[in-house]
Design an enzyme around this catalytic site. Structure first.
Site, mmCIF file in Angstrom:
data_model
loop_
_atom_site.group_PDB
_atom_site.id
_atom_site.type_symbol
_atom_site.label_atom_id
_atom_site.label_comp_id
_atom_site.label_asym_id
_atom_site.label_seq_id
_atom_site.Cartn_x
_atom_site.Cartn_y
_atom_site.Cartn_z
ATOM 1 C CB CYS A 100 -0.799 -0.408 1.102
ATOM 2 S SG CYS A 100 -2.739 1.177 0.865
ATOM 3 C CG HIS A 194 -3.065 -3.119 2.949
ATOM 4 N ND1 HIS A 194 -1.618 -3.158 4.105
ATOM 5 C CD2 HIS A 194 -4.395 -2.668 3.262
ATOM 6 C CE1 HIS A 194 -2.298 -1.896 3.871
ATOM 7 N NE2 HIS A 194 -3.355 -1.984 3.157
ATOM 8 C CD GLU A 196 0.283 -5.912 5.121
ATOM 9 O OE1 GLU A 196 0.169 -4.386 5.370
ATOM 10 O OE2 GLU A 196 0.218 -5.926 4.355
#
Length: 282
Positions: A100, A194, A196
């Site tokens: 991002c 994203h 993660e």
């Protein structure tokens, strides 16, 4: 090393809502994927942050850049400090990965351009991501399906890639979804989404930005945003539930934790082969 660009107030707010700062989320993910790794979290955008030289950064096996509310096209002191840090990462030769805003910082530090997305956002689920011809055989996207969905929430995007960049994945909403950048001595792999984040964290982000999502036309009202966030929370708790997958229109690339994290896993697996290039400076 994990570099987060949230301000202190933003870190506190994220902890209050999601339980962790963006850097702490990354650290938890890395500890799960590589239990014996040692992680340092730094905040290079802070006004009292130490200045890391390329020599300092060369001691690390990798640098990770988190997402954040930072707008890279704004000439604020926080942005300038973050860009200076990323230029030092490139100069160090240490391989880096970002998601991002982390992707956007790397693009701008290497000479590219970021913009506010015109009259749209991408929030909750980034749909129908596909590899470019260059990305189909790239190790960042190894084992990805022909098309996939990913957790995402952003209102900024890459407008122009820098020299030395290779576009690896795209979708109908945002042209740059994954990229490799070779700049100075460094190599960066990054994604606009994203990998993660847990689905519960995406749900929290939707609730926090409900007004923005309504203003962007992604929902009619805050209640609709809350309903989508509730669905993501339920999928977080029961990722194998077929009815929820059908309701959200997702498969294991999105619902399964391993599927969501594929790019980070691929980056960690590729680290031994990401040779640090000699300096161009003489």
């Amino acid at each position: 090393m994990i570099a987060e660009s949230e301000t202190p107030a933003e870190r506190d707010a994220r902890r209050a809502h999601a339980g962790k700062s963006s850097g702490e989320t990354y650290a938890a993910t890395l500890k799960q994927l590589a239990p014996h790794c040692s992680v340092d979290i730094v905040q290079p955008a802070d006004d009292d942050a130490p200045i890391y030289s390329p020599h300092d950064l060369a001691r690390y096996d990798a640098v990770f850049l988190t997402g954040s509310p930072l707008h890279v096209y704004e000439a604020t002191p926080e942005v300038r400090r973050q860009l200076d840090f990323m230029r030092a990462v490139f100069a160090s030769g240490t391989p880096s990965f970002g998601s991002c805003a982390g992707l956007q910082v790397a693009v701008a530090a290497a000479g590219g351009r970021i913009r506010k997305m015109p009259e749209r956002m991408e929030a909750g689920i980034s749909r129908r991501i596909v590899a470019t011809p260059a990305g189909r055989d790239h190790p960042l996207l190894a084992h990805r399906a022909a098309t996939w969905d990913a957790p995402a929430i952003h209102g900024d995007e890459v407008d122009e890639l820098p020299d030395g960049a290779t576009l690896l994945a795209t979708n109908p909403v945002t042209r740059v979804q994954a990229v490799e950048i070779r700049h100075d001595r460094g190599i960066f792999w990054g994604v606009q989404y994203h990998p993660e984040l847990a689905l519960g964290e995406i749900a929290v982000a939707l609730r926090r930005q409900a007004d923005d999502l309504v203003a962007a036309g992604l929902a009619d009202n805050a209640s609709d945003v809350a309903a989508r966030a509730d669905q993501l929370d339920r999928l977080h708790d029961t990722p194998d539930k077929r009815a929820l997958r059908w309701l959200l229109g997702v498969d294991g690339e999105f619902a399964d934790e391993h599927g969501r994290r594929r790019e980070i896993i691929n980056f960690l697996n590729a680290l031994p082969a990401l040779d640090r290039r000699p300096s161009k400076r003489r």
